[in-house]
Motif scaffolding. Structure first.
Motif, PDB file in Angstrom:
ATOM      1  N   ASP A 127       0.815  -1.221   0.000  1.00 13.38           N
ATOM      2  CA  ASP A 127       0.000   0.000   0.000  1.00 13.38           C
ATOM      3  C   ASP A 127       0.847   1.269   0.000  1.00 13.38           C
ATOM      4  OD1 ASP A 127      -2.368  -1.246  -0.249  1.00 13.38           O
ATOM      5  OD2 ASP A 127      -3.077  -0.929   1.799  1.00 13.38           O
ATOM      6  N   ASN A 128       1.930   1.236   0.771  1.00 14.98           N
ATOM      7  CA  ASN A 128       2.757   2.445   0.870  1.00 14.98           C
ATOM      8  C   ASN A 128       4.071   2.315   0.114  1.00 14.98           C
ATOM      9  OD1 ASN A 128       0.916   3.852   2.559  1.00 14.98           O
ATOM     10  ND2 ASN A 128       1.570   2.534   4.256  1.00 14.98           N
ATOM     11  N   PHE A 129       4.134   1.364  -0.810  1.00 15.28           N
ATOM     12  CA  PHE A 129       5.368   1.173  -1.565  1.00 15.28           C
ATOM     13  C   PHE A 129       5.390   2.153  -2.738  1.00 15.28           C
ATOM     14  CE2 PHE A 129       8.088  -0.820  -4.733  1.00 15.28           C
ATOM     15  CZ  PHE A 129       9.193  -1.170  -3.973  1.00 15.28           C
ATOM     16  N   ALA A 130       6.455   2.956  -2.794  1.00 18.58           N
ATOM     17  CA  ALA A 130       6.477   4.051  -3.767  1.00 18.58           C
ATOM     18  C   ALA A 130       7.040   3.650  -5.131  1.00 18.58           C
ATOM     19  CB  ALA A 130       7.284   5.215  -3.193  1.00 18.58           C
ATOM     20  N   GLY A 131       7.920   2.659  -5.169  1.00 14.74           N
ATOM     21  CA  GLY A 131       8.613   2.316  -6.422  1.00 14.74           C
ATOM     22  C   GLY A 131       7.758   1.515  -7.396  1.00 14.74           C
ATOM     23  N   LYS A 132       8.411   1.021  -8.409  1.00 13.35           N
ATOM     24  CA  LYS A 132       7.744   0.209  -9.430  1.00 13.35           C
ATOM     25  C   LYS A 132       7.427  -1.156  -8.831  1.00 13.35           C
ATOM     26  CE  LYS A 132       7.560  -0.432 -14.238  1.00 13.35           C
ATOM     27  NZ  LYS A 132       6.112  -0.288 -14.352  1.00 13.35           N
ATOM     28  N   LYS A 133       6.197  -1.630  -9.030  1.00  7.86           N
ATOM     29  CA  LYS A 133       5.853  -2.933  -8.437  1.00  7.86           C
ATOM     30  C   LYS A 133       5.254  -3.894  -9.449  1.00  7.86           C
ATOM     31  CE  LYS A 133       1.983  -0.671  -6.141  1.00  7.86           C
ATOM     32  NZ  LYS A 133       1.383  -0.292  -4.881  1.00  7.86           N
ATOM     33  N   PHE A 134       5.677  -5.146  -9.298  1.00  4.00           N
ATOM     34  CA  PHE A 134       5.275  -6.182 -10.247  1.00  4.00           C
ATOM     35  C   PHE A 134       4.494  -7.278  -9.541  1.00  4.00           C
ATOM     36  CE2 PHE A 134       9.085  -4.197 -11.861  1.00  4.00           C
ATOM     37  CZ  PHE A 134       8.781  -3.985 -13.197  1.00  4.00           C
ATOM     38  N   TYR A 135       3.524  -7.807 -10.268  1.00  2.00           N
ATOM     39  CA  TYR A 135       2.763  -8.951  -9.763  1.00  2.00           C
ATOM     40  C   TYR A 135       3.098 -10.132 -10.667  1.00  2.00           C
ATOM     41  CZ  TYR A 135      -1.237 -11.862  -8.451  1.00  2.00           C
ATOM     42  OH  TYR A 135      -2.038 -12.896  -8.017  1.00  2.00           O
ATOM     43  N   ILE A 136       3.769 -11.127 -10.123  1.00  2.00           N
ATOM     44  CA  ILE A 136       4.109 -12.302 -10.922  1.00  2.00           C
ATOM     45  C   ILE A 136       3.020 -13.352 -10.716  1.00  2.00           C
ATOM     46  CG2 ILE A 136       5.815 -14.104 -11.391  1.00  2.00           C
ATOM     47  CD1 ILE A 136       7.963 -12.175 -10.341  1.00  2.00           C
ATOM     48  N   ALA A 137       2.267 -13.601 -11.780  1.00  2.72           N
ATOM     49  CA  ALA A 137       1.149 -14.552 -11.719  1.00  2.72           C
ATOM     50  C   ALA A 137       1.619 -15.893 -12.260  1.00  2.72           C
ATOM     51  CB  ALA A 137      -0.019 -14.023 -12.546  1.00  2.72           C
ATOM     52  N   THR A 138       1.535 -16.919 -11.431  1.00  5.22           N
ATOM     53  CA  THR A 138       2.056 -18.231 -11.847  1.00  5.22           C
ATOM     54  C   THR A 138       0.949 -19.202 -12.234  1.00  5.22           C
ATOM     55  OG1 THR A 138       2.051 -19.090  -9.594  1.00  5.22           O
ATOM     56  CG2 THR A 138       4.065 -17.993 -10.323  1.00  5.22           C
ATOM     57  N   MET A 139      -0.301 -18.766 -12.079  1.00  3.63           N
ATOM     58  CA  MET A 139      -1.400 -19.689 -12.391  1.00  3.63           C
ATOM     59  C   MET A 139      -1.717 -19.689 -13.877  1.00  3.63           C
ATOM     60  SD  MET A 139      -5.344 -19.699 -11.164  1.00  3.63           S
ATOM     61  CE  MET A 139      -5.627 -20.901  -9.882  1.00  3.63           C
ATOM     62  N   GLU A 140      -1.597 -20.866 -14.469  1.00  7.06           N
ATOM     63  CA  GLU A 140      -1.892 -21.004 -15.888  1.00  7.06           C
ATOM     64  C   GLU A 140      -3.407 -21.056 -16.077  1.00  7.06           C
ATOM     65  OE1 GLU A 140       0.398 -23.570 -19.307  1.00  7.06           O
ATOM     66  OE2 GLU A 140       0.740 -24.003 -17.204  1.00  7.06           O
ATOM     67  N   PRO A 141      -3.946 -20.281 -17.016  1.00 10.09           N
ATOM     68  CA  PRO A 141      -5.406 -20.311 -17.209  1.00 10.09           C
ATOM     69  C   PRO A 141      -5.838 -21.555 -17.990  1.00 10.09           C
ATOM     70  CG  PRO A 141      -4.390 -18.681 -18.644  1.00 10.09           C
ATOM     71  CD  PRO A 141      -3.287 -19.308 -17.870  1.00 10.09           C
ATOM     72  N   TYR A 142      -5.757 -22.724 -17.336  1.00 12.41           N
ATOM     73  CA  TYR A 142      -5.968 -23.993 -18.049  1.00 12.41           C
ATOM     74  C   TYR A 142      -7.425 -24.440 -18.055  1.00 12.41           C
ATOM     75  CZ  TYR A 142      -5.425 -25.423 -13.205  1.00 12.41           C
ATOM     76  OH  TYR A 142      -5.563 -25.507 -11.848  1.00 12.41           O
ATOM     77  N   CYS A 143      -8.280 -23.805 -17.250  1.00  9.20           N
ATOM     78  CA  CYS A 143      -9.687 -24.215 -17.254  1.00  9.20           C
ATOM     79  C   CYS A 143     -10.552 -23.033 -16.832  1.00  9.20           C
ATOM     80  CB  CYS A 143      -9.916 -25.397 -16.308  1.00  9.20           C
ATOM     81  SG  CYS A 143      -9.645 -24.968 -14.588  1.00  9.20           S
ATOM     82  N   GLU A 144     -11.836 -23.224 -16.900  1.00 10.60           N
ATOM     83  CA  GLU A 144     -12.792 -22.155 -16.593  1.00 10.60           C
ATOM     84  C   GLU A 144     -12.621 -21.653 -15.153  1.00 10.60           C
ATOM     85  OE1 GLU A 144     -15.405 -19.327 -17.119  1.00 10.60           O
ATOM     86  OE2 GLU A 144     -14.541 -20.517 -18.742  1.00 10.60           O
ATOM     87  N   GLU A 145     -12.432 -22.591 -14.209  1.00 13.35           N
ATOM     88  CA  GLU A 145     -12.291 -22.176 -12.803  1.00 13.35           C
ATOM     89  C   GLU A 145     -11.044 -21.337 -12.585  1.00 13.35           C
ATOM     90  OE1 GLU A 145     -12.991 -25.075  -9.535  1.00 13.35           O
ATOM     91  OE2 GLU A 145     -13.933 -26.222 -11.129  1.00 13.35           O
ATOM     92  N   ALA A 146      -9.953 -21.731 -13.281  1.00 13.72           N
ATOM     93  CA  ALA A 146      -8.706 -20.971 -13.170  1.00 13.72           C
ATOM     94  C   ALA A 146      -8.915 -19.570 -13.734  1.00 13.72           C
ATOM     95  CB  ALA A 146      -7.582 -21.680 -13.912  1.00 13.72           C
ATOM     96  N   LEU A 147      -9.603 -19.491 -14.849  1.00 11.17           N
ATOM     97  CA  LEU A 147      -9.890 -18.188 -15.460  1.00 11.17           C
ATOM     98  C   LEU A 147     -10.686 -17.304 -14.503  1.00 11.17           C
ATOM     99  CD1 LEU A 147     -10.766 -19.090 -19.164  1.00 11.17           C
ATOM    100  CD2 LEU A 147      -8.947 -17.559 -18.402  1.00 11.17           C
ATOM    101  N   GLN A 148     -11.662 -17.918 -13.843  1.00 14.27           N
ATOM    102  CA  GLN A 148     -12.479 -17.151 -12.891  1.00 14.27           C
ATOM    103  C   GLN A 148     -11.630 -16.641 -11.727  1.00 14.27           C
ATOM    104  OE1 GLN A 148     -15.702 -19.695 -11.682  1.00 14.27           O
ATOM    105  NE2 GLN A 148     -16.710 -19.597 -13.683  1.00 14.27           N
ATOM    106  N   ALA A 149     -10.748 -17.526 -11.230  1.00 16.09           N
ATOM    107  CA  ALA A 149      -9.883 -17.145 -10.107  1.00 16.09           C
ATOM    108  C   ALA A 149      -8.965 -15.999 -10.527  1.00 16.09           C
ATOM    109  CB  ALA A 149      -9.058 -18.341  -9.643  1.00 16.09           C
ATOM    110  N   ILE A 150      -8.403 -16.113 -11.728  1.00 16.81           N
ATOM    111  CA  ILE A 150      -7.502 -15.079 -12.238  1.00 16.81           C
ATOM    112  C   ILE A 150      -8.253 -13.752 -12.371  1.00 16.81           C
ATOM    113  CG2 ILE A 150      -6.210 -14.349 -14.306  1.00 16.81           C
ATOM    114  CD1 ILE A 150      -5.485 -17.417 -14.615  1.00 16.81           C
TER     115      ILE A 150
END
Lengths: 172, 130
Positions: A22-45
């Protein structure tokens, strides 16, 4: 600072992990490791994407080989989650690999690039059910990876029904 | 409202009885009770199974929990931790497990105290021990 966030399913791990930035000022990255292999995964993503919207993360989808990601120095990194990364690295080409060392080295690399690193993982070994050998191996390797990650983390936080419980270090 | 959680058979109910001076008549079982009894009970056990029954009756567990908070704010809710394992193969089990997680977060947020019992040992995650 490096924080490992663990806990069960839908117990507020991501919520806590995102709050750290919340208070991080620099550049921030979100590394998503979940492969969208099915409908449920897509919903979670999609659900996670909505929650993250407007919080200033740049999303990097990387299902394996996180050590290949090029990142600027002193950035913020939120990786979610070890459980998907481990499964993706373990079960490839109809074989079973042990990715412990590879993943730990990947996490160390992320730590070396970042000012604030948060890794979200899962407790997958506490339901007492016996599974077939591949899944048993997965539970064992997840346990190992979590232990090794905790070792070089400053904080280890378990989220219990939305309440963050410090197992090592401090709450933010 | 007070929430008590932890794994199965860790002494959650025994702890509740001792600390909050409850007898067997004060406690209803979420696995079998009439839904509306929860609005007057002092304590409910197996709330994770109560959630499953609500889902089977097409009732939203979070909306139902809002009613519990409104009508029986003194209740002690005992709910197992069930999310720490391998993702279940059955879709209905996966949905239930995730719903228990979300509903549990909602109950915890609205509880004055949250206590986790492990091997009979209570740990206060929220609020002070009395």
């Amino acid at each position: 600072m490096m924080t490992l966030v663990t806990g069960g399913s839908k117990c507020g791990k991501s919520h806590y992990a995102e709050k750290i930035f919340d208070n991080f000022a620099g550049k921030k990255f979100y590394i998503a490791t979940m492969e969208p292999y099915c409908e449920e995964a897509l919903q979670a993503i999609e659900r996670h994407r909505k929650i993250r919207a407007g919080k200033g993360f740049e999303t990097i989808e990387k299902y394996t080989d996180i050590e290949e990601i090029s990142l600027p120095e002193n950035c913020g990194i939120l990786l979610e989650c070890t459980a998907n990364l481990c499964a993706n690295e373990m079960f490839r080409d109809d074989k079973i690999y042990d990715p412990t060392e590879k993943i730990i080295n990947g996490f160390r690399y992320l730590k070396s690039r970042s000012k604030e690193l948060v890794i979200v993982t899962n407790d997958v070994g506490s339901n007492g059910i016996s599974y077939e050998s591949g899944t048993e191996k997965y539970i064992e390797i997840m346990g190992k990876i979590n232990r090794f990650t905790a070792e070089f983390s400053d904080n280890v936080i378990e989220s219990v029904y939305g309440i963050p419980v410090p197992l090592k270090g401090h709450l933010i | 409202m007070i929430m008590i959680t932890g794994g199965a058979f860790q002494g959650k109910t025994e702890f509740a009885k001792k600390i909050f001076s409850l007898n067997d008549n004060d406690i209803i079982d979420g696995k079998t009770c009439v839904f509306n009894d929860i609005f007057s009970a002092k304590c409910v056990v197996n709330f994770h199974l109560f959630i499953k029954r609500l889902m089977n009756s097409n009732i939203d567990p979070i909306e139902f929990s809002e009613k519990i908070i409104r009508d029986n704010f003194q209740i002690i809710i005992i709910i197992n931790e069930i999310g720490c394992g391998i993702i279940p193969i059955e879709k209905s089990d996966r949905i239930w497990r995730e719903t228990v997680g979300r509903t549990g977060c909602f109950i915890a947020k609205n509880s004055e105290k949250v206590i986790r019992v492990n091997c009979s040992i209570p740990m206060y995650l929220k609020g002070e021990s009395k």
